[in-house]
Design a protein around this motif. Structure first.
Motif, mmCIF file in Angstrom:
data_model
loop_
_atom_site.group_PDB
_atom_site.id
_atom_site.type_symbol
_atom_site.label_atom_id
_atom_site.label_comp_id
_atom_site.label_asym_id
_atom_site.label_seq_id
_atom_site.Cartn_x
_atom_site.Cartn_y
_atom_site.Cartn_z
ATOM 1 N N ALA A 61 39.480 32.056 47.939
ATOM 2 C CA ALA A 61 39.117 32.454 49.302
ATOM 3 C C ALA A 61 38.825 31.240 50.180
ATOM 4 O O ALA A 61 39.036 31.294 51.393
ATOM 5 C CB ALA A 61 37.912 33.393 49.277
ATOM 6 N N PHE B 5 37.953 33.773 42.371
ATOM 7 C CA PHE B 5 38.267 34.406 43.647
ATOM 8 C C PHE B 5 37.599 33.668 44.800
ATOM 9 O O PHE B 5 38.179 33.551 45.887
ATOM 10 C CB PHE B 5 37.839 35.877 43.658
ATOM 11 N N VAL C 117 35.145 37.387 51.885
ATOM 12 C CA VAL C 117 36.532 37.558 51.445
ATOM 13 C C VAL C 117 36.604 37.604 49.913
ATOM 14 O O VAL C 117 37.296 38.448 49.340
ATOM 15 C CB VAL C 117 37.429 36.437 52.012
ATOM 16 N N ALA C 118 35.876 36.723 49.239
ATOM 17 C CA ALA C 118 35.887 36.708 47.777
ATOM 18 C C ALA C 118 35.306 37.991 47.200
ATOM 19 O O ALA C 118 35.806 38.520 46.196
ATOM 20 C CB ALA C 118 35.106 35.501 47.261
ATOM 21 N N ALA D 65 38.170 44.760 44.719
ATOM 22 C CA ALA D 65 39.476 45.381 44.487
ATOM 23 C C ALA D 65 39.931 45.131 43.052
ATOM 24 O O ALA D 65 40.455 46.034 42.387
ATOM 25 C CB ALA D 65 40.498 44.835 45.476
ATOM 26 N N PHE D 66 39.727 43.901 42.562
ATOM 27 C CA PHE D 66 40.094 43.580 41.185
ATOM 28 C C PHE D 66 39.294 44.419 40.194
ATOM 29 O O PHE D 66 39.850 44.989 39.253
ATOM 30 C CB PHE D 66 39.853 42.093 40.906
ATOM 31 N N TYR E 184 34.887 36.027 39.513
ATOM 32 C CA TYR E 184 34.398 35.968 40.894
ATOM 33 C C TYR E 184 34.454 34.533 41.430
ATOM 34 O O TYR E 184 34.856 34.308 42.576
ATOM 35 C CB TYR E 184 32.976 36.509 41.004
ATOM 36 N N MET F 70 37.905 40.761 47.541
ATOM 37 C CA MET F 70 38.970 40.584 46.555
ATOM 38 C C MET F 70 38.482 40.936 45.149
ATOM 39 O O MET F 70 39.192 41.600 44.383
ATOM 40 C CB MET F 70 39.495 39.137 46.584
#
Length: 91
Positions: A17, A13, A60-61, A67-68, A10, A64
């Motif tokens: 981001a 990410f 945004v992070a 989704a990961f 995280y 993402m």
């Protein structure tokens, strides 16, 4: 996945981001029709709201990372699917 691994991913990410969000919503002094302050770059933002920037970056992070993580749990895309050379299949 261990929680420390998830946290580390995280954070990666989040820093990715930062660079994705940074150019959006920035208005220079020239774009706002204000007087340019001598000694600053012409491309520098007129006002930089750090709180808004952190919120946007975190959103945004989080998207993402979600989704990961969903891909990690469900296995939609695996490493074997991304091996176009055939090395892991012994081709």
């Amino acid at each position: 996945m261990h929680w420390t691994s998830a946290l580390a991913i995280y954070v990666l990410f989040w820093f990715l981001a930062v660079f994705l969000v940074l150019p959006f919503g920035v208005r220079t002094t020239h774009e706002l029709g204000e007087q340019h302050i001598r000694g600053t770059a012409e491309s520098a933002p007129h006002v930089f709201l750090i709180g808004r920037f952190f919120v946007r970056t975190t959103i945004v992070a989080t998207v993402m990372f979600a989704a990961f993580y969903l891909n990690y749990v469900n296995g939609w895309i695996t490493a074997d699917m991304l091996d176009w050379t055939g090395v892991s299949r012994g081709i």
